[in-house]
Motif scaffolding. Sequence first.
Motif: not given
Length: 813
Positions: A630-647
């Motif tokens: 896999v190669v990772y590239m920067i993109s803000n065109y994705g359709a999936t949000l990943i949310i990190r909980a603080r608690g």
Amino acid sequence: MNALRALARDPAYALVSVLGLAVGLGFCLLLLAYSRYSWSYDAHVTDVDRVYVVKHRRNWELGKRWSEQVPLAMRDPAKSLPGVADVTGYAHWFPLRLEQPGGLRETSSLVVLPGFAEMLGLEALQGDLAATLQSTDAIAITEAGARRLLGSDDVLGQSVVLRLDAADVLVGKVRIGAILPTPPANTTIPYEILHGVNLSMLPTWAKDEALNGSHAFSGGYLLLKLAPGGSPAQVTAALQAMADNSPLARLVPEPIKAHAGEDKFTEIKLSPLRDAYLDDEVGLNVFSKEVPRGDPRMIAGVTAVAMLLLLLAAINYVNLATIRVLRRQREIALRKVLGVRRERLALQFVSESLLVSGLATVLGIALAVVSLPAFSRFVDRDLGGMISLRNVLASLGLGVLLGLLTAMYPAWVALRIRPAAMLAGRGGDESRHGRRWRRALSVAQLALAMGLAALTLAVSIQTRNAMKAPLGFDPDPLLVASLPIGMSASDESTRQLREALEQHPAIAGVAVSVDALGNNREVWSTDFQRDDGELRFFEVKGVSANFFELHGIAPLAGRLFNSGDKGSETTSPLVLNEESARLLGFSSPELAVGEHVRVRGMQMSMEDHEVVGVAPRVRFNSLRETPPPVVYMISNYGATLIIRARGSLADAEQAMQDLWPRYLPNALLHVRHARDAFAGSYADDARLARLLALSTLIAMLIAACGAYVLAADAVRRRNREIALRKLFGARRGHIAALVARELGTLLLIAAAIGLPIAAVGIARYLAPFSERTPLAYAALAAALLMAAAVVSAGAARQAWHAMKMRPAVGLRG
């Protein structure tokens, strides 16, 4: 009546016999109901054996996955092919949402092409279905859909407000023009709402694509019905020729086509609709209609387990019935002396067996019917449709057949009893050949139960290991949410949602990915080249700059993206994973940092990009798939949000539910725990483990009854020996060891038969996994210990009876 009186004289035997057969038969019927449900998917479709799904595979893509979605432009040309009776299709581009005062309601909707209702044999219960599917402002709804969404199925002519779940806010008031029967649960084309391509809410391009294929978009399902005598091979060849000369074939650049190698650029296949549920080679994309799928090997295994359980119960009953015959030898001898004919004597035992099997069958059917709702939830399938007069009659027939078969050996033993020898006190025992045959059945019973236990434990251990396998990051504090079709994280409303979420005290951060974790639907691959080296074809993951920070992933070398990085198709820095770095020729991750790699962009030109770091292996798929380069590239065109909980995840999820409607009021929120996204890959394994666990429990209970019978037989045959041993000073422990030695020998023989077969089954189950836990084979030893415990428990009462036996009683018997 004689059979009923005979059973009434020995109520303990009758109870054990009937209950043993009933439990085995009842659970067998539940498993067979699940198997029948699975094998009969889409059987309700008219002339289903002539209906095929058109599939295609892009051989230039990584993985070369088959898809059931093809360009709908193929519909009209396909209708004119020799051997084709009709072609229709449907699409799942824009799921409809019902707008009500309480908010939006999700529906299961399809846009259908002309001829869909005719091919599937749909007829309206109320209204005009043909006119509805041609209308610009009408929909058809099923009875169950009407009750769920509108509270009643008396809704013909009622107007409702619908929205399309898409980037554009498309809303319309439509009327209900037809009420349809609810499709059966075992269909691969589920729906609550149907509408035609003329519905005014649909975008113009969607209608053009559905009817004319003007955009060469591979996002629709095509159903093809062969004429009587039509050849699937000839139709496939004609469709393949059509694909070879399609507009899409001319649009794809030659460098991309080259990845197909010697295979067809786009490959076409016809797959019977009847087999669609068990088609395990189909991949999903963002426009796929997600429906349950089954593994044919699993269904075949469930069917085999059902028959094995029935066999175990039958063996148990044969052993019980034979022991009872041996206890009734004097009675049988007297009846023979009194002139009872052999045919009548045989009929007596056959009638007793039929009575037991009849009572057991009725009780087993009752147990299956009562347990069916819970069992349906257990296997996550709606099996209510399996209760029918035909299936009940088939179950009764199975019970009668079982009664006849299990009566044969006990009747044969009874007919071989010699009255003179028996009444003179000589003989009166089962023949050596018969005893060996029955002991062989008991060994087979133990071997099957032991093998089933070993396989169950192995599947459970591997499934648990897969669900808990390291992913390269900790998914527990993460939530995953998918944006509506056509939207991306770069849209203004989504950007504002992300900012609001990041400011919420319950949320530590929000990242973007082109695809949901554990759900590879948006796969993009392209060429990579180092200097003038060999071209490499890798998968590309478009992620936001804070993706690695949010997941807590540390680099193997260099650095990973951070919030300050910017990127575009031509300027984005690259992050390689360990495998892609190796394949590009870097002997160590450190050597890749700071190097430049050329990447084939959307315009097909090779663009220069800098490698800033190498990431460790991150698992996006199940353990059945080896993590790809896999190669990772920067993109803000994705359709999936990943949310990190603080608690807590619950607080973060509540924040999502509060903020989502403010920024995306026309879209429903679909949020799930990241851990659950991966666990979904093992849903079938978990279901199989549950089914096997229940089956093993039943098998072990039957094995315990079998051990009881074996111990009773051993004690009965060795009464005199046990009495003599006691007279010569044998202690109770010696007597217990005598019984244990005989049963232990049979247990070891059963282990020598059942465990190697189980080991082969375990190996075949583990084979598709890229990572296998060695603990899976420890299940063999655990199954042996479990079987030993079950045999000990089953034999305990008879061993205790032998230890307490008075010598005088033993010598008299």
